[in-house]
Motif scaffolding. Structure first.
Motif, PDB file in Angstrom:
ATOM      1  N   PHE A   1       0.819  -1.208   0.000  1.00  0.00           N
ATOM      2  CA  PHE A   1       0.000   0.000   0.000  1.00  0.00           C
ATOM      3  C   PHE A   1       0.857   1.265   0.000  1.00  0.00           C
ATOM      4  CE2 PHE A   1      -4.654  -0.394   0.847  1.00  0.00           C
ATOM      5  CZ  PHE A   1      -4.759  -1.730   0.506  1.00  0.00           C
ATOM      6  N   ASP A   2       2.014   1.200   0.648  1.00  0.00           N
ATOM      7  CA  ASP A   2       2.804   2.409   0.907  1.00  0.00           C
ATOM      8  C   ASP A   2       3.190   3.183  -0.355  1.00  0.00           C
ATOM      9  OD1 ASP A   2       4.464   4.330   2.058  1.00  0.00           O
ATOM     10  OD2 ASP A   2       6.162   2.974   2.147  1.00  0.00           O
ATOM     11  N   PRO A   3       4.035   2.646  -1.245  1.00  0.00           N
ATOM     12  CA  PRO A   3       4.462   3.463  -2.381  1.00  0.00           C
ATOM     13  C   PRO A   3       3.503   3.457  -3.562  1.00  0.00           C
ATOM     14  CG  PRO A   3       5.646   1.396  -2.413  1.00  0.00           C
ATOM     15  CD  PRO A   3       4.719   1.340  -1.235  1.00  0.00           C
ATOM     16  N   VAL A   4       2.656   2.431  -3.664  1.00  0.00           N
ATOM     17  CA  VAL A   4       1.824   2.266  -4.856  1.00  0.00           C
ATOM     18  C   VAL A   4       0.426   2.836  -4.650  1.00  0.00           C
ATOM     19  CG1 VAL A   4       0.879   0.617  -6.506  1.00  0.00           C
ATOM     20  CG2 VAL A   4       3.138   0.209  -5.501  1.00  0.00           C
ATOM     21  N   THR A   5      -0.325   2.270  -3.703  1.00  0.00           N
ATOM     22  CA  THR A   5      -1.721   2.678  -3.504  1.00  0.00           C
ATOM     23  C   THR A   5      -1.819   4.078  -2.900  1.00  0.00           C
ATOM     24  OG1 THR A   5      -2.308   0.359  -3.156  1.00  0.00           O
ATOM     25  CG2 THR A   5      -3.925   2.017  -2.482  1.00  0.00           C
ATOM     26  N   LEU A   6      -1.069   4.322  -1.838  1.00  0.00           N
ATOM     27  CA  LEU A   6      -1.131   5.632  -1.170  1.00  0.00           C
ATOM     28  C   LEU A   6      -0.197   6.634  -1.842  1.00  0.00           C
ATOM     29  CD1 LEU A   6      -1.215   4.452   2.573  1.00  0.00           C
ATOM     30  CD2 LEU A   6      -3.132   5.130   1.124  1.00  0.00           C
ATOM     31  N   GLY A   7       1.070   6.266  -1.991  1.00  0.00           N
ATOM     32  CA  GLY A   7       2.029   7.122  -2.679  1.00  0.00           C
ATOM     33  C   GLY A   7       2.418   8.364  -1.893  1.00  0.00           C
ATOM     34  N   TYR A   8       3.251   9.177  -2.516  1.00  0.00           N
ATOM     35  CA  TYR A   8       3.760  10.398  -1.896  1.00  0.00           C
ATOM     36  C   TYR A   8       3.712  11.541  -2.904  1.00  0.00           C
ATOM     37  CZ  TYR A   8       5.580   7.257   1.683  1.00  0.00           C
ATOM     38  OH  TYR A   8       5.682   6.307   2.674  1.00  0.00           O
TER      39      TYR A   8
END
Length: 776
Positions: A492-499
């Motif tokens: 979820f961290d870099p792909v679904t939610l992202g920055y």
């Protein structure tokens, strides 16, 4: 740091005209939303309980059966109930509200419901019988026999649609109790590889005596327990192996999981924490709603037990003088964050919803910006959880049972999980791979010994440069369950939610969000002395750990499969060869296998050091042996290992049975020389494979950089090695090696070199390069 006016719902003053109430509408609104959220959660749990309770049936199925029954009875003018409806109608009083037709309808509904319950009962028991068959495990690797295909069709037929996490629990078979004779026979077989003729003959005599005399007696009690309980092993395993241990759980029990190996989504510590915490809370929400899919084997058809998920969040191990206990609360709306010696309580909900990642980042930024000093004893307080259990238990009773200390400790122990904003930087450095990964592993395993709350179900650790990891307590669940959570957090961290482009979490900060609450402690000098003593014990333990991480990229399971060999068997034989080269001898080897094909199953031991593996290792060490003979012995050893693994998974392992037989003998007050000696044998090589369970979350073919480093654990024996490995994609295997500096026999880095060489040497036996040349 929290705004004071948010802490109360109203204020009042006394005036000559009476009492003037000053209601805070915002606070009352939050109270209302909190209550609404709570009742929604209760309703969801109730609904899930109903859905799980009637599985493999469903409420929709009830409507279909009842309406179908009523329609059949009406249009055929027949009574398929054989007069049951009429008999029921006679017991329903006739009144102006219930006509005779109403009586027949009511009776029909009752009979239809009874038919539906009967169908569920039959389907559930047929499914349980089907899941008790494990012949599918003996198919040749990569193939499915006709019999297995037919069996899979039946499993599918008798399984319900859209199962939830706990749907299969009542359909899973109970763990069988092996016979004493078979367990003793297989134990002697495993011991033969490690004993000379004289020692083996002595042990054989002890074993036969136990099998003939004491064995049947203690086995009777164990059989009785297996009939009475869901699982004859799990409760005793949890109590005696974990909760009754009086030594430190740091290093000895807790384990860790690492971040991505090559990807660094953001350099901002608060932002990484924001996304990770939000992802973990989303996972908890899915868990509360039982929306997490069951874990399956064999084409997503064979379900595994999901019982261990129940205590993932809101859980803490509570110390006791004689034994610890696991405390789990159903609801927790906060986490506790540790940073530079201070503890902060952070609410995860506002306006009746879960905080967004940027709002959580906002809270983390407030903590990072806080310049207040730790209270006396606060900085190293968590060292109590890292040292011996008895001093911690006594200190908890004496110093944390009332006042502000009790309130603060409750906040920690009842938090959803624990977060550390670490003030060090950890990361894989390609320019210095060995030292960087070793430092990273040790930080996750023990840190500074006072900046992790080792009693919590898990600690999320976010480092200063944005790298993160987990430290998990072992009692409540095994590594695959924590790994399932961690895989979703990473995905979820870099792909679904992202920055955002500047490294912050996406979204906006909240202008009126109450800040974190600083926990207040009053730690007297006597308690500080206990903390210092625990920290001294923990530091000595941590300093003795020799960790070494190897990202082995020479080849992976892709080439191993071309050898027509099980990747796990291949690696286990490499470990045996490496250990012999390292120490010049064989040792009792532990490989963890799961028993979650059964209700409330946890683990079983595969004794990887066998007569067959020893023969193969000796052949590899003998320069006169031919490649063909080594290959033959490799195949024999690999087949034996696979057979042992299957037996362990299907309830035919020996070590949990021997353990429970020993527990019964202790309850009976009877000493067994055989059991005592077996249970005291040290596991000088303890191994475990960390499975990548949710392969669909990580497309390593398209994005090979999104690989996790896996995880590891501390050494089990003072003079032994602990080895954890994870097979990632087709071309990478990560090894996590641990041992103790204090042992002159071990060296993790030396052992790591032997493992790499053993892997290469075994692969070379197959001469894949020459086969490829011939094909060209």
């Amino acid at each position: 740091m929290a705004e004071a006016h948010q802490a109360v719902a109203f204020q009042f003053t006394v005036t000559p005209d009476g009492i003037d109430l000053q209601l805070c509408h915002e606070a009352l609104r939050q109270v209302y939303l909190s209550g609404l959220h709570n009742w929604k959660k209760k309703f969801v749990r109730f609904k899930n309980g109903v859905m799980t309770g009637v599985y493999p049936g469903s409420p929709t199925g009830l409507l279909v059966v009842v309406s179908g029954y009523m329609s059949y009875a009406k249009y055929t003018k027949m009574d398929p109930s054989f007069g049951i409806v009429a008999k029921l109608a006679t017991h329903i009083p006739i009144s102006k509200y219930i006509t005779e037709d109403g009586q027949r309808i009511a009776g029909g509904v009752l009979v239809g419901t009874g038919l539906w319950v009967t169908i569920i009962f039959v389907m559930r028991n047929v499914l349980k019988s089907l899941l008790s068959w494990h012949g599918w495990m003996y198919n040749r690797h990569g193939t499915v026999s006709i019999g297995t295909k037919m069996w899979l069709v039946l499993v599918k037929l008798f399984s319900g649609r859209k199962p939830m996490l706990y749907s299969y629990q009542s359909s899973l078979p109970n763990l069988p109790v092996p016979s004493v004779k078979s367990t003793v026979k297989r134990y002697l077989e495993s011991a033969r590889a490690l004993m000379d003729d004289e020692d083996y003959k002595r042990m054989e005599g002890l074993a036969k005596d136990f099998e003939k005399n004491l064995g049947p007696r203690v086995q009777w009690y164990l059989k009785l327990k297996s009939w009475w309980t869901s699982n004859y092993v799990s409760d005793w395993w949890e109590e005696y192996v974990y909760l009754r241990g009086r030594g430190p759980i740091m290093v000895n029990s807790n384990y860790y999981a690492m971040d991505f190996l090559y990807v660094f989504p953001t350099h901002l510590q608060a932002a990484r924490a924001g996304n990770a915490i939000h992802s973990a809370m989303l996972y908890r929400r899915k868990l509360d709603r039982a929306q997490i899919k069951p874990v399956y084997l064999l084409e997503n058809k064979v379900p595994l037990c999901s019982a261990q998920w129940e205590r993932m969040f809101n859980t803490s191990r509570i110390p006791g003088v004689e034994t610890d206990v696991i405390q789990h609360v159903n609801e927790s709306k906060h986490i506790v964050v540790y940073h530079k010696g201070r503890f902060f309580k952070v609410w995860m909900f506002y306006d009746g919803r879960l905080l967004f990642p940027r709002e959580i980042e906002q809270q983390m930024e407030r903590i990072l910006a806080d310049t207040s000093e730790p209270q006396p004893g606060e900085m190293t307080l968590a060292a109590l959880t890292a040292g011996e259990r008895v001093p911690w238990a006594k200190a908890r009773t004496e110093f944390f049972s009332k006042g502000k200390n009790k309130h603060a400790l409750d906040s920690v122990e009842k938090a959803a999980f624990f977060v550390t904003l670490d003030d060090t930087e950890q990361r894989y450095d390609p320019k210095n791979p060995v030292q960087s990964l070793d430092s990273y592993a040790k930080s996750l395993l023990h840190g500074k010994c006072y900046d992790r709350w080792f009693d919590k179900s898990f600690n999320l650790i976010v480092f200063k440069n944005g790298t993160m990891g987990l430290n998990a307590e072992h009692t409540w669940a095994d590594a695959p369950i924590v790994g399932h959570l961690w895989e979703q957090v990473l995905a979820f961290d870099p792909v679904t939610l992202g920055y955002a482009e500047d490294g912050h979490c996406k979204g906006k900060t909240h202008p009126s969000l109450p800040g974190p609450q600083r926990l207040q402690w009053d730690i007297p000098e006597e308690c500080q002395s206990v903390i210092a003593s625990s920290l001294k014990v923990a530091n000595a333990l941590a300093d003795d750990v020799d960790s070494h991480i190897i990202p082995f990229s020479d080849f992976g399971k892709g080439l191993i499969k071309k050898c027509k060999t099980s990747p796990d068997a291949f690696i286990q034989l490499a470990l045996q060869l490496a250990h012999f080269r390292d120490k010049g001898k064989f040792c009792l080897t532990y490989e963890a296998s799961m028993t979650r094909l059964f209700k409330e199953g946890r683990t079983e031991t595969v004794r990887s050091c066998t007569v067959q593996s020893c023969d193969f290792v000796r052949a590899m060490m003998d320069e006169k042996q031919t490649r063909e003979e080594r290959l033959r012995l490799l195949k024999v050893a690999a087949d034996k290992h696979q057979d042992l693994y299957r037996m362990a998974m299907t309830g035919k392992g020996i070590d949990r049975h021997l353990f429970c037989l020993y527990v019964v003998s202790r309850y009976l007050g009877v000493d067994s020389p055989f059991l005592k000696e077996v249970l005291s044998e040290p596991w000088r090589l303890s191994t475990s494979q960390t499975p990548l369970q949710q392969v669909d979350l990580f497309n390593l073919a398209k994005n090979p950089e999104y690989v996790t480093s896996g995880g590891g654990f501390g050494p089990v024996a003072d003079d032994g090695y602990g080895v954890s490995y994870i097979i990632l994609g087709e071309n990478l295997i990560n090894f996590h090696i641990s041992s103790k500096h204090s042992s002159p026999e071990t060296d993790s880095h030396r052992f790591g070199q032997h493992i790499q060489q053993a892997m290469r040497d075994i692969l070379s036996l197959f001469q894949l390069d020459k086969k490829a040349t011939k094909l060209i």
